[in-house]
Design an enzyme around this catalytic site. Structure first.
Site, PDB file in Angstrom:
ATOM      1  CD  GLU A 156       1.572 -34.681 -16.550  1.00 33.08           C
ATOM      2  OE1 GLU A 156       0.412 -34.553 -16.988  1.00 33.08           O
ATOM      3  OE2 GLU A 156       2.356 -33.727 -16.434  1.00 33.08           O
ATOM      4  CG  HIS A 161      -4.439 -33.020 -17.604  1.00 31.22           C
ATOM      5  ND1 HIS A 161      -4.059 -34.340 -17.555  1.00 31.22           N
ATOM      6  CD2 HIS A 161      -3.286 -32.304 -17.486  1.00 31.22           C
ATOM      7  CE1 HIS A 161      -2.749 -34.416 -17.397  1.00 31.22           C
ATOM      8  NE2 HIS A 161      -2.252 -33.187 -17.367  1.00 31.22           N
ATOM      9  CD  GLU A 162      -2.179 -28.996 -18.819  1.00 25.38           C
ATOM     10  OE1 GLU A 162      -1.623 -28.458 -17.842  1.00 25.38           O
ATOM     11  OE2 GLU A 162      -1.639 -29.878 -19.517  1.00 25.38           O
ATOM     12  CG  HIS A 173      -1.137 -30.267 -14.014  1.00 28.08           C
ATOM     13  ND1 HIS A 173      -0.614 -31.381 -13.396  1.00 28.08           N
ATOM     14  CD2 HIS A 173      -1.032 -30.498 -15.354  1.00 28.08           C
ATOM     15  CE1 HIS A 173      -0.209 -32.242 -14.314  1.00 28.08           C
ATOM     16  NE2 HIS A 173      -0.457 -31.735 -15.507  1.00 28.08           N
TER      17      HIS A 173
END
Length: 694
Positions: free
Chosen positions: A472, A414-415, A419
């Protein structure tokens, strides 16, 4: 009886964030670096009180004075003598711990107000009998008069954070509406003033020719050449805008003082330069300086003491642009370069003054870092089987076994690759583009792209109210999609049956989180109060829409005879049905983001975010079930550091509401009263803006 969603239960989870062993292993210079940096974080964290609600600073000061004069145990003896039951006093301790933990009287995760779960007259009686009141009766009475009513009030507009009729905010004055926020953002874009360091006020009725002030949070100091031309009045689209600076100055002065002390113990020039830029950012109100600091932070690879500080996340701004202050200091204990780049650094949280990531332009040109907080995750996601809701019994043991490892995989992807990926197409003011307008094809249409970001526009300023949750969601989709890659799982040392179980639990956890997310939806206003939980609900909707038996969601009746629900995931359908569904949705999200297609993005994301009572899911009814069976979010008790001679000691507290309160009572031993005076003065200076709310 107060609705349970607006009180913190007496048995709310509280846990000590233990970092004693990691702190012991630091060298003296590293301990001093961590100490001064954490002091900067805590001083800056007080800003969040002013960013949360009009009454939050006074509530904080009232509680601080109560517990500085009497320890929780001493005050408890007095409480019983004044007629409070043990349960009522525990409710007050939990409320106070909640205010300190959230830096205000609204939940930092979910933006819902929480009120004391005891009669107001009993709390007033306790305050009047307290040692703090005996020592300063007039001041304590004035504090109660400022916040007593609002502390308990659950008027419709005060139940959650939001803009104008949808809630409470201190990012805008009470009479600002969405159109005012849009106008303010257009003005900021026109002047290349980043919204992250600003808040806006509109002192006359909205939608009339008006004066609007944009104020920049910084220390009062000589103005540098970057900001000087901006500090004046502007005529823009029939309105007068006045740009000022100096918000939060007394608090940010303490931040700057401690960052300057931190610099003396920096381990390398990257840390020195990072701190210099942060000091300039907080002194001048300069976004450019903070970005330079972030660049140095990225280059500081694998530091022993990790950190990040500033006005960062925009989740709580109703318009999605202005940053809330946050500061984190972490002792890095593990950092493995397990792929072509360090995928995740596991750190122990030493201090956090917030409810960390650099701007999109820095990610695209410089890179970024990804940090996982080991001691936070170990306590936050510990799960008891009897408290696991909405899962089939046969899934629960596997869920408990693999939730931690699967969450580590999801967070890393995810990070780092969520992102951290995805180009934004930008045309600069001089007309140059970061893409070839004659060659880049929109994969959704097969044609040349037709839209992009221009001039001072950013992702947050364009997509505003949906930007945080949309992003997100995009990052969560990346995690779900890439966790299916066996090479990725091998990075996490997962193979064979273990890898398959982690995939299953990661996907199961996501669909369950989507159901739990309904707690954070407000039917009365049709709004979502938490970006991540809205994102997970959207993903649940996408996977339900994929059909073919991938996800099943049923209304049931629990063993207690009350409404319940059951969510199941067919693990054999994840690859043939789930993967292509997430791939299609992720591609649409990315294309709309990259091309600045706001209308398309709002239509797509708003459609999947809709909560109705239509069959077969009947999500509004399920929301009632989720609220009935929800478990309160845990609160963390954090340590203090204390200078002793030329070294630093760590002071830890018990993992209880009283322990959390003691940690705050001892957090500012030298200047607590001065800080409280600053908070009240800053709050007073703005109070006339909230009178126009409604």
């Amino acid at each position: 009886m107060v609705d349970s969603q607006y009180v913190l239960p007496n048995d709310v989870g509280l846990a000590l964030l233990d970092c004693s062993e990691a702190f012991r292993l630091l060298l003296r210079g590293e301990r001093l670096y961590a100490h001064y940096l954490s002091r900067a974080c805590w001083y800056g964290g007080l800003v969040v009180l002013l960013q949360t609600s009009p009454e939050a600073p006074a509530i904080y000061v009232l509680l601080s004075r109560l517990f500085r004069a009497q320890d929780p145990d001493q005050l408890g003896e007095l409480a019983r003598s004044t007629g409070l039951t043990d349960q009522e006093y525990q409710a007050f301790l939990v409320y106070a711990a909640g205010v300190f933990s959230n830096m205000g009287n609204y939940k930092s995760f979910g933006d819902t107000k929480f009120v004391p779960n005891l009669p107001k007259d009993k709390l007033r009686r306790l305050i009047w009998q307290s040692q703090a009141f005996q020592e300063q009766p007039e001041e304590m009475k004035l504090l109660w008069d400022r916040c007593g009513e609002l502390m308990f009030s659950l008027d419709a507009q005060q139940r959650q954070l939001g803009l104008r009729e949808k809630g409470t905010t201190t990012y805008f004055s009470g009479n600002c509406c969405l159109e005012d926020a849009q106008l303010a953002q257009k003005f900021l874009d026109s002047q290349v003033l980043a919204g992250a360091l600003t808040w806006d006020i509109s002192p006359v009725p909205p939608r009339q020719p008006q004066g609007l002030t944009t104020s920049v949070g910084c220390v009062y100091a000589p103005v540098d050449h970057e900001l000087a031309p901006k500090l004046r009045s502007f005529e823009f689209e029939g309105c007068t805008f006045r740009v000022t600076r100096g918000d939060y100055a007394p608090l940010l002065e303490r931040v700057v003082e401690n960052l300057q002390r931190t610099k003396a113990h920096a381990a390398n020039t990257n840390q020195e330069h990072m701190l210099e830029h942060y000091i300039r950012s907080f002194t001048q109100g300069s976004i450019a300086a903070h970005k330079e600091g972030s660049r140095c932070w990225i280059r500081d690879k694998g530091p022993i003491v990790e950190s990040y500080i500033g006005f960062i996340e925009s989740y709580r701004d109703p318009y999605g642009s202005r940053g809330e202050f946050e500061g984190k200091t972490r002792d890095q204990t593990i950092c493995k370069a397990r792929w072509s780049v360090p995928l995740t650094c596991s750190c122990l949280m030493v201090m956090s003054a917030s409810p960390t990531s650099p701007d999109d332009d820095i990610r695209q040109t410089e890179g970024f870092k990804n940090v996982s907080l080991g001691n936070v995750l170990s306590v936050a996601y510990a799960t008891q089987k009897d408290k696991l809701t909405f899962l089939a019994e046969e899934d629960k043991d596997l869920y408990i076994k693999w939730k931690g490892p699967s969450f580590e995989v999801q967070v890393g992807l995810h990070e780092l690759l969520g992102h951290g990926s995805g180009k934004l197409f930008v045309q600069e003011e001089k007309g140059t583009c970061n893409f070839d307008r004659e060659a880049v094809i929109n994969p959704e249409t097969g044609e040349l792209i037709q839209s992009w970001y221009r001039g001072g526009e950013t992702w947050d300023s364009k997509f505003s109210t949906i930007a945080s949750s949309y992003e997100e969601c995009r990052a969560e989709c990346v995690g779900l999609y890439l966790c299916l890659n066996k090479d990725v799982l091998r990075i996490f040392e997962l193979e064979g049956e273990d890898a398959e179980d982690v995939i299953y639990i990661n996907w199961l956890n996501m669909v369950r989180a989507g159901l739990l997310g309904l707690e954070f939806y407000t039917p009365e206003t049709g709004t979502w109060r938490q970006a991540h939980m809205q994102a997970r609900f959207v993903i649940l909707r996408v996977l339900l829409e994929a059909g073919e038996g991938l996800v099943s969601l049923q209304h049931t009746t629990g063993a207690d005879g009350k409404p319940d629900a059951l969510i199941t995931l067919n693990r054999n359908k994840i690859l043939p049905v789930g993967k292509p569904a997430i791939e299609r949705f992720l591609r649409r999200l990315q294309v709309l983001k990259s091309t600045a297609d706001v209308a398309g993005g709002r239509a797509l994301y708003g459609g999947f975010s809709a909560v109705t009572d239509e069959g077969p899911e009947r999500f509004l009814s399920l929301r009632d079930t989720v609220l009935l069976r929800k478990e309160a979010r845990k609160m963390f008790v954090q340590a203090n550091t204390r200078l002793e001679g030329e070294d630093v000691t760590l002071v830890q507290y018990e993992g209880t509401a009283a322990g959390l309160i003691r940690s705050f009572s001892e957090r500012f031993p030298e200047d607590a009263e001065l800080l409280e005076r600053h908070l009240l003065e800053l709050s007073d200076a703005d109070s006339h803006f909230w009178a126009s709310r409604g």
